[in-house]
Design a protein around this motif. Structure first.
Motif, short mmCIF file in Angstrom:
data_model
loop_
_atom_site.label_atom_id
_atom_site.label_comp_id
_atom_site.label_asym_id
_atom_site.label_seq_id
_atom_site.Cartn_x
_atom_site.Cartn_y
_atom_site.Cartn_z
N ASP A 393 0.82 -1.21 0.00
CA ASP A 393 0.00 0.00 0.00
C ASP A 393 0.85 1.26 0.00
OD1 ASP A 393 -1.94 -1.88 0.31
OD2 ASP A 393 -2.68 -1.16 2.25
N ILE A 394 0.20 2.36 -0.31
CA ILE A 394 0.72 3.70 -0.02
C ILE A 394 -0.04 4.21 1.20
CG2 ILE A 394 1.03 6.05 -0.84
CD1 ILE A 394 2.67 4.01 -2.34
N ILE A 395 0.71 4.64 2.21
CA ILE A 395 0.11 5.18 3.43
C ILE A 395 0.10 6.70 3.33
CG2 ILE A 395 0.17 5.19 5.94
CD1 ILE A 395 -0.20 2.42 4.59
N ALA A 396 -1.02 7.31 3.67
CA ALA A 396 -1.16 8.76 3.64
C ALA A 396 -1.46 9.27 5.05
CB ALA A 396 -2.27 9.18 2.68
N PHE A 397 -0.79 10.35 5.42
CA PHE A 397 -1.02 11.03 6.70
C PHE A 397 -1.39 12.47 6.42
CE2 PHE A 397 2.36 7.91 7.31
CZ PHE A 397 1.95 7.21 8.43
N ASP A 398 -2.19 13.07 7.30
CA ASP A 398 -2.38 14.51 7.21
C ASP A 398 -1.25 15.21 7.95
OD1 ASP A 398 -2.96 14.48 9.95
OD2 ASP A 398 -5.08 14.96 9.71
N ARG A 399 -1.28 16.52 7.98
CA ARG A 399 -0.16 17.29 8.54
C ARG A 399 0.02 17.06 10.04
NH1 ARG A 399 -2.28 22.56 10.42
NH2 ARG A 399 -4.54 22.57 10.10
N GLN A 400 -1.01 16.55 10.70
CA GLN A 400 -0.93 16.29 12.14
C GLN A 400 -0.58 14.85 12.46
OE1 GLN A 400 -4.94 17.86 12.80
NE2 GLN A 400 -4.05 19.56 13.97
N GLY A 401 -0.18 14.09 11.45
CA GLY A 401 0.25 12.72 11.66
C GLY A 401 -0.88 11.71 11.73
N ARG A 402 -2.09 12.11 11.39
CA ARG A 402 -3.23 11.19 11.43
C ARG A 402 -3.30 10.42 10.11
NH1 ARG A 402 -7.79 15.46 13.25
NH2 ARG A 402 -6.86 16.49 11.43
N ARG A 403 -3.41 9.10 10.22
CA ARG A 403 -3.49 8.29 9.02
C ARG A 403 -4.81 8.52 8.29
NH1 ARG A 403 -1.09 4.83 12.43
NH2 ARG A 403 -3.05 3.86 13.03
N LEU A 404 -4.72 8.69 7.00
CA LEU A 404 -5.90 8.84 6.17
C LEU A 404 -6.28 7.53 5.48
CD1 LEU A 404 -4.94 12.22 4.43
CD2 LEU A 404 -6.23 11.88 6.55
N THR A 405 -5.31 6.63 5.36
CA THR A 405 -5.53 5.37 4.65
C THR A 405 -5.99 4.28 5.61
OG1 THR A 405 -3.13 5.15 4.82
CG2 THR A 405 -4.02 5.72 2.68
N ALA A 406 -6.60 3.25 5.02
CA ALA A 406 -7.18 2.16 5.81
C ALA A 406 -6.10 1.38 6.54
CB ALA A 406 -7.97 1.23 4.90
N ASP A 407 -6.34 1.08 7.83
CA ASP A 407 -5.46 0.20 8.59
C ASP A 407 -6.25 -0.90 9.27
OD1 ASP A 407 -6.72 1.73 10.48
OD2 ASP A 407 -4.91 2.78 11.13
N THR A 408 -7.51 -1.05 8.90
CA THR A 408 -8.34 -2.16 9.38
C THR A 408 -9.07 -2.76 8.19
OG1 THR A 408 -10.25 -0.71 9.81
CG2 THR A 408 -8.70 -1.07 11.63
N TRP A 409 -9.52 -4.00 8.36
CA TRP A 409 -10.33 -4.62 7.31
C TRP A 409 -11.60 -5.21 7.92
CZ3 TRP A 409 -9.81 -3.78 2.38
CH2 TRP A 409 -10.63 -4.50 1.50
N PRO A 410 -12.76 -4.81 7.44
CA PRO A 410 -12.96 -3.86 6.35
C PRO A 410 -12.56 -2.44 6.74
CG PRO A 410 -15.04 -4.40 7.38
CD PRO A 410 -14.02 -5.32 7.99
N PRO A 411 -12.29 -1.60 5.76
CA PRO A 411 -11.84 -0.23 6.06
C PRO A 411 -12.89 0.56 6.82
CG PRO A 411 -11.44 -0.79 3.76
CD PRO A 411 -12.30 -1.86 4.31
N ALA A 412 -12.44 1.45 7.69
CA ALA A 412 -13.35 2.35 8.39
C ALA A 412 -13.97 3.32 7.38
CB ALA A 412 -12.59 3.12 9.46
N PRO A 413 -15.16 3.83 7.67
CA PRO A 413 -15.80 4.79 6.76
C PRO A 413 -14.90 6.01 6.52
CG PRO A 413 -17.36 4.03 8.42
CD PRO A 413 -16.02 3.50 8.82
N GLY A 414 -14.74 6.37 5.28
CA GLY A 414 -13.92 7.53 4.92
C GLY A 414 -12.45 7.24 4.76
#
Length: 607
Positions: A393-414
Motif C-alpha cells: 500500500d501507499i500510506i497517507a497522513f495529514d499534517r498532524q500525523g493522522r493516518r488517512l488510509t485504511a489500517d483495518t479490514w474492512p476499512p473504516a468509513p472515509g
C-alpha cells in the motif's frame, strides 16, 4: 559502506510479511500511541492501472515531459533491467518506449532533462544493484526522447567479479558550467562520485573508501552563483561512519568546512533547504544501518550542526528527508521515515511536530521500506499530505500525523484505499499525468504474484496543479536535485527613510537603500514611483547574490524647519516577468529640517 550494511528485502508473499511483523505491530497499536484517526474526506477517485511488458519494479517513479507534449510522462526501471516510459495524456495509456539494459535490477530513479541542448528532454538512469552481481550493464545510461540509446558509461569493477558495479544512486542533472546544458552527477558502487558531461564523457571523479549508495543533492551552498554537489560517502570500508561532502560542481574541489562526519553512516541521501531562514541552504540527512547511532543530521552551509540537531530517532533512517511547510507557519519541516515503520516530522529547530511520529501500517501489518516520503496537498486544503509505501500500500497522513488510509479490514468509513497487487518498494510521485489540470498519485509495483510490473494512478480531483506540493517525488523533481528552493523575494531596507537636514547646509542630502534577494534567481528591480524631489543613482537593475546598494539624492531647498512627509518610494521586483514576493515594496520618506547634533561614541579596544 560495505554492501552488507544495508539489507535488501524482496517483495513477495503477503502472509510471510504479516508473520514477520505481527508482534511489532500488535505491540505498537496496543500501546495506544499510533491509533488510526480518519481526518480528511477528499480522498482518491478513480484508479487507472497499466501492466508493464517486463518484471515488477523496486524503484521510484519519475514524472517528466519526455515526448514534448507538455504533459508529464511516467518513467520507471524494472527488476529485469528494462526501462519503461508511458504516457497517460488525455486519460489514455500509451507506451512511448522501453529499453532493455540487460538483467541488472534497476532501483535508481530516472532523471529527465535536456543534457545536450537540443530542446528535448533525455532520460538518464542508474543501473545495477547487489541482487545481480554478475549482470552486465552496471553504470549510467542516457536515452534520447524517442528511446534511442544516447550513451552508456560503465562503472569500474571494485569487487573484482569481472562485471561493472551497479549504480543505486539516482543521478542528478545540473548545469555545472553555465553553458545552458545539463551534466550528470551520481555516486557508484565502484566507490566513485562522478560528474559526466552531457555527451557521456567524464568531467571529474572523486575516489571514496567504499561503495557510494546515496543520491546527490544540488544547490548553491556558498552563494557564489555556481552550484555545488552534496553527497555522503563512507569514511572507511568498515562502515558505521560516513562523511558529507560538498563539491564545487564544475571542478570537484571540496568546499571549506567539508566533509563533515556522519555518525551512523552515509546511506541516506541528503536534502537541501533553508531551515533556519537565514537565506542559506542547509543540509539534512539520515543515516545507515547502525546499532546505536540512530540520528537525523542537519548542517548549515559552513558544516556546523544547526541548533537542535542532530536528533535521535527510534531506528536507523536510510530514506531521504522530504522538506515542506506542514503547518503553514512559513518555516520548513523535515519529514523522514525510519526502519521500524515510523514516520517523523521535525520543526526547523529539531523539535517534533505535534502528532508525530506516526506509524505506517496497513490492515495486514507494518514493514520497513527503503523508500522515502513525498509531500503534496491532495485534499485541496492548502496543507501537504505525507505519503510513504508500506507493504502493498501507499500510506497517507495529514499534517498532524493522522493516518488517512485504511489500517483495518474492512476499512473504516472515509478511509482512503491506496492498495496495489504487490509489494511497493519505490517512492510514489504526484503530478498531472493526464493533463486534466488535477493532481494524480503515481506508483510502480507489480501485478498479482509479481510476474510483471504494473503502474497505478489515482485521481485526486480536490487537488489542482497549483496545489502546494513541496516535495512531490523522491529527489523532489524530475532533475533529482533534492532542493527546496529558497523563494525569490524583494527585500528592501530600511523600511522607513528619515532624511535629516540642517538649514544653511547643502541644498541636497544623500541616502542609501539596500535591495536583497534571499532566493536563487536574478530578480530585476525598478522604481515604480518616486517623490518628485528624490533622484536615484539608477532607476533599475538586477539584484546580485550580495545585494545592491542604491544611492538617492534628495532635494531639500525651500523646506521650513520641522518634519515633512515627502511621500513614498515604491519599487517592484520581477523574475522572468512575474512579480516576486515582497513586490511592490514601499518605503515612506520623511524629512527633518532643523538643528542636527552629531554624537560620536568612543571606541574602546581591549588587549
Amino acid at each position: 559502506m560495505p554492501r552488507g550494511d544495508i539489507e535488501m528485502i524482496r517483495g513477495g508473499n503477503r502472509k510471510q510479511w504479516v508473520v514477520s511483523i505481527a508482534l511489532l505491530t500488535a505491540a505498537l497499536l496496543s500501546a495506544g500511541e499510533f491509533l488510526p484517526v480518519m481526518a480528511e474526506t477528499n480522498g482518491p477517485g478513480a484508479l487507472r492501472t497499466r501492466e508493464l511488458d517486463g518484471a515488477w519494479t523496486r524503484g521510484p517513479v519519475a514524472l517528466g515531459d519526455v515526448n514534448g507534449d507538455g504533459i508529464d510522462d511516467i518513467v520507471v526501471g524494472g527488476t529485469d533491467g528494462i526501462i519503461h516510459v508511458y504516457t497517460l495524456a488525455g486519460g489514455t495509456w500509451r507506451k512511448l518506449w522501453q529499453y532493455d539494459t540487460g538483467n541488472a535490477v534497476i532501483e535508481a530513479k530516472p532523471a529527465i532533462g535536456d543534457i545536450d541542448g537540443d530542446g528535448q528532454n533525455e532520460v538518464v538512469m542508474g543501473v545495477g544493484i547487489t541482487w545481480t552481481p554478475n549482470a552486465d550493464g552496471g553504470g549510467v545510461w542516457a536515452f534520447e526522447s524517442n528511446g534511442t540509446l544516447k550513451w552508456y558509461y560503465p562503472s569500474n569493477d571494485l569487487d573484482g567479479n569481472g562485471k561493472p558495479d551497479g549504480v543505486f544512486s539516482s543521478p542528478a542533472l545540473v548545469d555545472v558550467d553555465g553553458n545552458g546544458t545539463l551534466e550528470i552527477a551520481y555516486g557508484s558502487w565502484d566507490s566513485y562520485i562522478r560528474v559526466l558531461n552531457g555527451n557521456g564523457t567524464l568531467r571529474w571523479q572523486f575516489k571514496t573508501p567504499d561503495t557510494v549508495w546515496p543520491s546527490p543533492a544540488i544547490g548553491d551552498i556558498d552563494r557564489d552563483g555556481k552550484p555545488e554537489i552534496v553527497i555522503g560517502a563512507p569514511l572507511s570500508i568498515t562502515g558505521g561512519v560516513g562523511q558529507m561532502y560538498v563539491f564545487n560542481a564544475e571542478d570537484g574541489s571540496v568546499l571549506p568546512g567539508f566533509p563533515v562526519r556522519i555518525e551512523g553512516g552515509s546511506g541516506s541521501s541528503p536534502a537541501l533547504g533553508d531551515l533556519d531562514g537565514d537565506g542559506w541552504l542547509d543540509i539534512v540527512v539520515g543515516t545507515s544501518r547502525h546499532p546505536t547511532q540512530k540520528l537525523i543530521h542537519a548542517w548549515d552551509h559552513l558544516g556546523n550542526s544547526l541548533p537542535g540537531w542532530p536528533v535521535a530517532v527510534s531506528a536507523y533512517a536510510f530514506g531521504s528527508p522530504a522538506l515542506g511547510d506542514l503547518d503553514g507557519d512559513g518555516d520548513l519541516e523535515v519529514v523522514i521515515n525510519t526502519a521500524d515503520a515510523l514516520v517523523y516530522a521535525f520543526h526547523h529547530d529539531g523539535r517534533l511536530v505535534s502528532g508525530w511520529p506516526s506509524l505506517a501500517t496497513t490492515p495486514w501489518g507494518s514493514w520497513e521500506t527503503l523508500a522515502s516520503p513525498v509531500l503534496a496537498d491532495l485534499t485541496g486544503n492548502g496543507y501537504p499530505e505525507v505519503l510513504i509505501p508500506c507493504g502493498w500500500d501507499i500510506i497517507a497522513f495529514d499534517r498532524q500525523g493522522r493516518r488517512l488510509t485504511a489500517d483495518t479490514w474492512p476499512p473504516a468509513p472515509g478511509a482512503w484505499q491506496l492498495s496495489t497487487d504487490y509489494g511497493v518498494w519505490g517512492s510514489p510521485a504526484v503530478g498531472d499525468v493526464d493533463g486534466d489540470g488535477r493532481m494524480e498519485l503515481v506508483v510502480a509495483s507489480g501485478n498479482t504474484g509479481g510476474s510483471k510490473g504494473k503502474l497505478y494512478v489515482w485521481d485526486f480531483d480536490s487537488a489542482s496543479t497549483d496545489s502546494y506540493a513541496p516535495w512531490a517525488a523522491f529527489r523532489r523533481g524530475h532533475v533529482n536535485q533534492a532542493r527546496y528552493f529558497v523563494p525569490d523575494r524583494l527585500d528592501v531596507a530600511p523600511p522607513w527613510l528619515l532624511i535629516m537636514h540642517e538649514p544653511g547646509s547643502s541644498p541636497s542630502e544623500r541616502a542609501t537603500i539596500w535591495l536583497t534577494n534571499p532566493g536563487e534567481g536574478a530578480v530585476v528591480w525598478e522604481f515604480s514611483s518616486l517623490p518628485e524631489n528624490i533622484t536615484p543613482d539608477a532607476i533599475s537593475g538586477t539584484i546580485s547574490l550580495g545585494g545592491e546598494a542604491v544611492g538617492l539624492t534628495i532635494a531639500v531647498e525651500g523646506y521650513a524647519e520641522g518634519m515633512h512627509d515627502l511621500g513614498a518610494i515604491e519599487l517592484v521586483g520581477t523574475l522572468q516577468g512575474r512579480a516576486v514576493q515582497g513586490s511592490p515594496a514601499t518605503i515612506p520618506v520623511s524629512l527633518y529640517v532643523g538643528p542636527v547634533e552629531r554624537v560620536y561614541f568612543p571606541l574602546v579596544l581591549r588587549r
